[in-house]
Design an enzyme around this catalytic site. Structure first.
Site, PDB file in Angstrom:
ATOM      1  CG  HIS A 202      -2.079  -0.984   1.023  1.00 34.26           C
ATOM      2  ND1 HIS A 202      -2.930  -1.310   2.048  1.00 34.26           N
ATOM      3  CD2 HIS A 202      -2.491  -1.700  -0.059  1.00 34.26           C
ATOM      4  CE1 HIS A 202      -3.818  -2.190   1.607  1.00 34.26           C
ATOM      5  NE2 HIS A 202      -3.566  -2.441   0.337  1.00 34.26           N
TER       6      HIS A 202
ATOM      7  CG  HIS B 200      -2.825  -5.588  -8.004  1.00 35.33           C
ATOM      8  ND1 HIS B 200      -2.591  -4.301  -7.599  1.00 35.33           N
ATOM      9  CD2 HIS B 200      -3.763  -6.082  -7.156  1.00 35.33           C
ATOM     10  CE1 HIS B 200      -3.352  -4.008  -6.556  1.00 35.33           C
ATOM     11  NE2 HIS B 200      -4.070  -5.071  -6.265  1.00 35.33           N
TER      12      HIS B 200
END
Length: 412
Positions: A249, A387
């Site tokens: 993150h 992703h």
């Protein structure tokens, strides 16, 4: 010697890898609507419900493929899209269920994380001209603003019950991170710059919190936005809300801050950015994520999480972290021209190629142990390609606009 980021041959390699990922996921589109959770071979997993977050991601991904003119992508996008306009949508209470099966909802919670992805999917679908996309975007943004956006806080709440009557006191950064991604896409498609203002308010909060915690982002909060540093200490490898600082993150936020900065500048909205040093924050998040997370236990790869002093907690390697690492490195190289970022970018693609890309069965291994052996304790199968596929695109487009708009404008 030129960095890979400047080589046409490297861009060609990324294109091929992206097409292999799209080929792997072709079976995700379900005749009844929605996207299946894929197993290690790209086959829908028996007994697994249809998730709104996976469905939305796959709509987005296959719309990107469609915009690139790759045959077979539009039908997949349309079948997945049908889940968002069909069985995942709550026609009574509004919004989208978290997950359904053939008999109806199996998880009827209304979750910000999933709704942010609906906004992203709808924004991308508008760019690709999918039937019903403008209507879906209008509904998705309305629900998002009515139910999840807290104007006073300048942040998003997290989870409601099915009827939008009971709001969980938990507040989380993961949902807000993907809300920023969705807001940037919505701003590109609608032309409404207020989405950039909302995204900047979220980004400013995260930068402030990270800066006060040695650039380790507190992920979990109570309903007054007080950090909960021990949250999920008993579920340290949770796939969405793990304990501690999440390395991936920090890398993802590093890129998003630069995307936001570029979007605001392109729109001549310097006031949105304020006095914050967005590039400096992005560089700090990146530097600390690398120091805390990369190859810190004797083997290449990023650990999943650390404690608040930087000590690794979950040492498994998740594929999405490496993907976001390459995207952040490419973004920082584009923003700063510092060759250090190009070097990290190359090292991480070497790692992805040698350890994560599954040349036998397709796609990327979603989880490795600390010795880089495939395991499936957190992420069984290969649920989606979001992703990994985006990692093949980000190095080839500008920092703004967002992917679907960039591809639609021929900016690849």
């Amino acid at each position: 010697m030129k960095p890979w980021l400047e080589l046409p041959t490297h861009r060609d390699w990324l294109e091929v890898e992206g097409e292999l990922l799209l080929a792997f996921g072709l079976r995700c589109g379900l005749p009844a609507g929605g996207a299946a959770y894929l197993d290690a071979d790209g086959v829908p997993t028996p007994g697994e419900p249809v998730h709104t977050w996976i469905t939305s991601r796959m709509v987005h991904v296959y719309v990107l493929g469609q915009l690139l003119g790759i045959p077979g992508c539009r039908p997949v996008a349309e079948r997945a899209f049908g889940g968002l306009t069909g069985r995942l949508r709550d026609t009574t209470g509004g919004g989208w269920y978290a997950a359904v099966d053939d008999d109806g909802p199996v998880d009827d919670a209304k979750v910000c994380y999933a709704h942010a992805f609906v906004v992203l999917a709808a924004s991308s679908a508008v760019r690709a001209g999918l039937d019903g996309a403008p209507e879906l975007l209008a509904e998705a943004t309305s629900v998002f603003l009515d139910r999840f956006w807290d104007e006073d806080a300048g942040l998003c709440v997290d989870t409601w019950d099915a009827s939008f009557s009971v709001l969980d006191p938990y507040r989380g950064i993961n949902a807000n991170m993907h809300a920023v991604e969705a807001m940037l896409a919505a701003a590109d498609v609608t032309g409404e710059t207020i989405w950039l203002e909302r995204a900047a308010r979220i980004g400013s909060f995260v930068v402030r919190q990270a800066g006060e915690n040695d650039w380790r982002i507190p992920e979990h909060y109570d309903d007054g936005w007080t950090p909960l540093p021990d949250y999920n200490d008993d579920r340290r490898d949770d796939p969405f809300k793990p304990y501690g600082a999440t390395i991936g993150h920090a890398l993802e936020w590093s890129r998003l801050l630069l995307n936001l900065e570029a979007a605001a500048r392109d729109a001549d909205l310097s006031s949105v950015l304020g006095a914050a040093d967005w590039s400096g924050a992005a560089q700090a998040l990146f530097a600390h994520a690398v120091a805390d997370g990369w190859a810190v236990d004797g083997a290449d790869g990023f650990v999943y999480t650390t404690d608040w002093d930087g000590t690794p907690v979950v040492r498994d390697r998740m594929h999405w972290v490496a993907a976001e690492g390459t995207a952040a490195a490419a973004a920082l190289w584009a923003r700063t021209g510092d060759p250090t970022y190009a070097s990290w970018y190359e090292r991480w693609w070497d790692y992805i190629s040698s350890s994560l890309i599954d040349r036998e069965r397709g796609s990327w291994h979603h989880q490795l142990d600390a010795a880089n052996r495939p395991i499936a304790t957190v992420w069984p199968g290969k649920p989606d390609i979001y992703h990994a596929y985006q990692a093949t695109l980000f190095p080839r487009v500008p920092l703004a606009p967002t992917l679907a708009t960039a591809l639609a404008r021929g900016l690849l």
